[in-house]
Design an enzyme around this catalytic site. Structure first.
Site, PDB file in Angstrom:
ATOM      1  N   GLU A  33     -45.553  -9.489  43.788  1.00  0.00           N
ATOM      2  CA  GLU A  33     -45.395 -10.683  42.948  1.00  0.00           C
ATOM      3  C   GLU A  33     -44.301 -10.494  41.902  1.00  0.00           C
ATOM      4  O   GLU A  33     -44.465  -9.770  40.927  1.00  0.00           O
ATOM      5  CB  GLU A  33     -46.715 -11.024  42.267  1.00  0.00           C
ATOM      6  N   GLU A  74     -52.330 -14.291  36.132  1.00  0.00           N
ATOM      7  CA  GLU A  74     -51.434 -14.027  37.270  1.00  0.00           C
ATOM      8  C   GLU A  74     -52.207 -13.450  38.454  1.00  0.00           C
ATOM      9  O   GLU A  74     -51.948 -13.811  39.607  1.00  0.00           O
ATOM     10  CB  GLU A  74     -50.302 -13.096  36.857  1.00  0.00           C
ATOM     11  N   GLU A  81     -53.488 -18.197  45.771  1.00  0.00           N
ATOM     12  CA  GLU A  81     -52.454 -18.376  46.791  1.00  0.00           C
ATOM     13  C   GLU A  81     -52.849 -17.702  48.109  1.00  0.00           C
ATOM     14  O   GLU A  81     -52.706 -18.291  49.182  1.00  0.00           O
ATOM     15  CB  GLU A  81     -51.121 -17.820  46.294  1.00  0.00           C
ATOM     16  N   LYS A 100     -53.054 -24.464  44.264  1.00  0.00           N
ATOM     17  CA  LYS A 100     -51.969 -23.569  43.851  1.00  0.00           C
ATOM     18  C   LYS A 100     -51.307 -24.046  42.569  1.00  0.00           C
ATOM     19  O   LYS A 100     -50.974 -23.242  41.693  1.00  0.00           O
ATOM     20  CB  LYS A 100     -50.926 -23.451  44.968  1.00  0.00           C
ATOM     21  N   ASP A 101     -51.096 -25.342  42.454  1.00  0.00           N
ATOM     22  CA  ASP A 101     -50.473 -25.895  41.239  1.00  0.00           C
ATOM     23  C   ASP A 101     -51.355 -25.666  40.013  1.00  0.00           C
ATOM     24  O   ASP A 101     -50.866 -25.314  38.938  1.00  0.00           O
ATOM     25  CB  ASP A 101     -50.191 -27.388  41.404  1.00  0.00           C
TER      26      ASP A 101
END
Length: 130
Positions: A33, A74, A81, A100-101
């Site tokens: 990530e 995070e 995700e 996801k948003d």
């Protein structure tokens, strides 16, 4: 950890085993990530500035809280995700986009919180130096 742990399907039997899996997860997020690597860099900068400014114990608590809130957001975003992509096999789905948003929005809100904490703590210290 041996190769059997990588394909484990039952409950962890020992704390050491559970900790190993947790560390694997942290390493995976750091490797995969890009945004997490940015958050770590920002956290390191904040910690260095805090050391330079000799902030108080209470200010340290706020800085560390802000850092770990962002890290946690995070991590949860990464989980969202991964799970949603798994469920829909990487096909577009409106509800997956929404999930996801929303998860990404949680990261943004936590990052804004961290910036506000940093400004509230660091600005008076910098003004005192000037």
């Amino acid at each position: 950890m041996d190769s059997r742990d990588k394909q484990q399907t039952d409950k962890n039997h020992h704390l050491v085993q559970a900790m190993g899996h947790a560390i694997d997860g942290i390493v995976e997020v750091l490797k995969e990530e890009r945004n997490m690597r940015f958050h770590v860099a920002a956290a390191i900068c904040a910690i260095l500035v805090a050391f330079y400014l000799h902030i108080s114990s209470m200010e340290w608590l706020w800085i560390l809280l802000a850092i770990f809130v962002v890290f946690t957001a995070e991590f949860l975003n990464t989980v969202t995700e991964a799970v949603t992509d798994l469920i829909v096999d990487h096909h577009y789905e409106l509800n997956v986009k929404k999930a996801k948003d929303v998860a990404a929005g949680g990261v943004l809100i936590s990052a804004i919180f961290a910036v506000i904490v940093g400004l509230v703590i660091f600005i008076p210290h910098f003004l005192a130096i000037i």
